[in-house]
Design a protein around this motif. Structure first.
Motif, PDB file in Angstrom:
ATOM      1  N   LEU A 183       3.766   7.983  -6.047  1.00 31.49           N
ATOM      2  CA  LEU A 183       2.961   6.731  -5.680  1.00 31.49           C
ATOM      3  C   LEU A 183       2.250   6.183  -6.927  1.00 31.49           C
ATOM      4  O   LEU A 183       2.113   4.766  -7.113  1.00 31.49           O
ATOM      5  N   LEU A 184       1.742   7.225  -7.712  1.00 31.77           N
ATOM      6  CA  LEU A 184       1.076   6.620  -9.025  1.00 31.77           C
ATOM      7  C   LEU A 184       2.018   6.141 -10.140  1.00 31.77           C
ATOM      8  O   LEU A 184       1.715   5.054 -10.628  1.00 31.77           O
ATOM      9  N   ILE A 217      -6.965   4.338  -4.449  1.00 30.41           N
ATOM     10  CA  ILE A 217      -6.603   4.216  -6.054  1.00 30.41           C
ATOM     11  C   ILE A 217      -5.959   2.977  -6.393  1.00 30.41           C
ATOM     12  O   ILE A 217      -5.258   2.337  -5.664  1.00 30.41           O
ATOM     13  N   HIS A 218      -6.619   2.324  -7.305  1.00 30.18           N
ATOM     14  CA  HIS A 218      -6.127   0.868  -7.967  1.00 30.18           C
ATOM     15  C   HIS A 218      -5.789   1.221  -9.495  1.00 30.18           C
ATOM     16  O   HIS A 218      -6.487   1.940 -10.153  1.00 30.18           O
ATOM     17  N   LEU A 250      -2.115  -0.595  -4.202  1.00 32.00           N
ATOM     18  CA  LEU A 250      -2.998   0.390  -3.716  1.00 32.00           C
ATOM     19  C   LEU A 250      -2.423   1.565  -3.368  1.00 32.00           C
ATOM     20  O   LEU A 250      -1.320   1.504  -2.789  1.00 32.00           O
ATOM     21  N   VAL A 251      -3.217   2.654  -3.532  1.00 29.97           N
ATOM     22  CA  VAL A 251      -2.457   3.977  -3.312  1.00 29.97           C
ATOM     23  C   VAL A 251      -3.723   4.902  -2.426  1.00 29.97           C
ATOM     24  O   VAL A 251      -4.808   4.836  -2.993  1.00 29.97           O
ATOM     25  N   ILE A 252      -3.404   5.381  -1.188  1.00 34.99           N
ATOM     26  CA  ILE A 252      -4.295   6.211  -0.763  1.00 34.99           C
ATOM     27  C   ILE A 252      -3.860   7.485  -0.729  1.00 34.99           C
ATOM     28  O   ILE A 252      -2.590   7.844  -0.255  1.00 34.99           O
ATOM     29  N   GLY A 253      -4.504   8.446  -1.376  1.00 34.37           N
ATOM     30  CA  GLY A 253      -4.105   9.824  -1.394  1.00 34.37           C
ATOM     31  C   GLY A 253      -5.054  10.700  -2.143  1.00 34.37           C
ATOM     32  O   GLY A 253      -6.027  10.313  -2.273  1.00 34.37           O
ATOM     33  N   VAL A 311       0.617  -1.313  -0.046  1.00 41.95           N
ATOM     34  CA  VAL A 311       0.074  -0.034  -0.015  1.00 41.95           C
ATOM     35  C   VAL A 311       0.894   1.394   0.020  1.00 41.95           C
ATOM     36  O   VAL A 311       1.746   1.405   0.766  1.00 41.95           O
ATOM     37  N   GLY A 312       0.583   2.221  -0.791  1.00 40.82           N
ATOM     38  CA  GLY A 312       1.440   3.489  -1.031  1.00 40.82           C
ATOM     39  C   GLY A 312       0.398   4.680  -0.367  1.00 40.82           C
ATOM     40  O   GLY A 312      -0.711   4.627  -0.740  1.00 40.82           O
TER      41      GLY A 312
END
Length: 294
Positions: free
Chosen positions: A132-133, A271-272, A143-146, A95-96
């Motif tokens: 991160l993207l 985001i995925h 997965l990215v949370i931001g 996870v980012g």
């Protein structure tokens, strides 16, 4: 009303049209259109405003889709929980996350996931959203949370979690730190502290300043929102800053002011990558991280 109809309506809203929704659902467009029309007839309302160029939710459609997504999320959760009964989920999830997550409690969510799925190896990576993207593109994170910016490329899909706001951060005792709302234009001659070029916050500052008729003089750049607060507190400039960072308990004292016509901070979301199949471990993580955002 059928679950299939809920899925079709949600897909049309998510992908912005009947054709793309049908492609994602792997069904004929005519089937999607017919089921949506049947549901509109049953409900007695129009869910989508259709033109030759675009399809948009009506106010009634926005209300319905919000409820439909909750129903579908509950169904996904039930399926996941039933799967837990019959199988032990194992695997890896990376996870980012950005430093600014508003009221989203990432540590609590990750702890909940670890307790629920101890067999899944969990890795956390931090950074700015651009990097991160890029890691998501390269398969380095799942997965990215931001912040979900309006120009998020179509190859990514985002699930909204919480809202965030931007405020003006000033050193304590700044001449303009009195009462009343300020405009960004009043600070055209001030030094600014911000994230580097290419970051979302820098783009927001440049765009807001351009609207106010000036180019901001970013005298100090840093890679951490928390260090923006520290530099402002030291009297080295003013800054646009997420409210959660500016008013958080961890950090030196600064003056926080609201701006008239303040620029919007993008919502915080998960985001995925649309084109990369999610493993069962990643699906489980996504479900837990979005189940209770706060």
């Amino acid at each position: 009303m059928e679950l299939r109809q809920l899925s079709y309506v949600e897909a049309v809203a998510r992908y912005g049209g009947f054709t793309r929704a049908a492609e994602r659902l792997h069904v004929a467009q005519s089937a999607v259109s017919a089921q949506v029309r049947a549901l509109e007839t049953e409900l007695g309302v129009t869910l989508f405003a259709r033109t030759t160029r675009r399809v948009a939710l009506t106010p009634a459609g926005e209300m319905f889709v919000a409820r439909a997504r909750r129903v579908l999320a509950e169904l996904d959760g039930a399926r996941l929980e039933m799967g837990e009964i019959t199988t032990v989920v194992t695997g890896r999830v990376s996870v980012g996350a950005t430093a600014v997550l508003g009221p989203y409690d990432l540590a609590r969510a990750l702890a909940r996931f670890h307790d629920r799925f101890p067999g899944i190896a969990l890795r956390l990576r931090s950074g700015l959203i651009t990097g991160l993207l890029g890691a998501l593109d390269g398969g380095e994170v799942d997965l990215v949370i931001g912040p979900v910016h309006a120009d998020l490329p179509a190859r990514f899909e985002a699930l909204p979690l919480v809202e965030e706001q931007l405020v003006l951060a000033l050193p304590v005792g700044h001449p303009l730190s009195g009462t009343g709302r300020l405009t960004l234009g009043e600070f055209r001659d001030e030094a600014f502290v911000c994230l580097p070029e290419g970051s979302g916050l820098r783009w927001i500052l440049d765009d807001a300043a351009r609207t106010a008729g000036f180019t901001p003089r970013v005298q100090f750049e840093t890679h951490s929102p928390q260090s923006i607060r520290e530099l402002v507190a030291a009297g080295l400039g003013v800054a646009l800053l997420a409210r959660s960072v500016a008013e958080g308990p961890d950090g030196p004292a600064i003056t926080v002011r609201q701006l008239h016509a303040a620029p919007a901070h993008p919502p915080i979301g998960l985001i995925h990558h649309r084109d990369r199949p999610l493993t069962s471990a990643v699906q489980a993580c996504r479900h837990v991280l979005t189940a209770d955002p706060r």
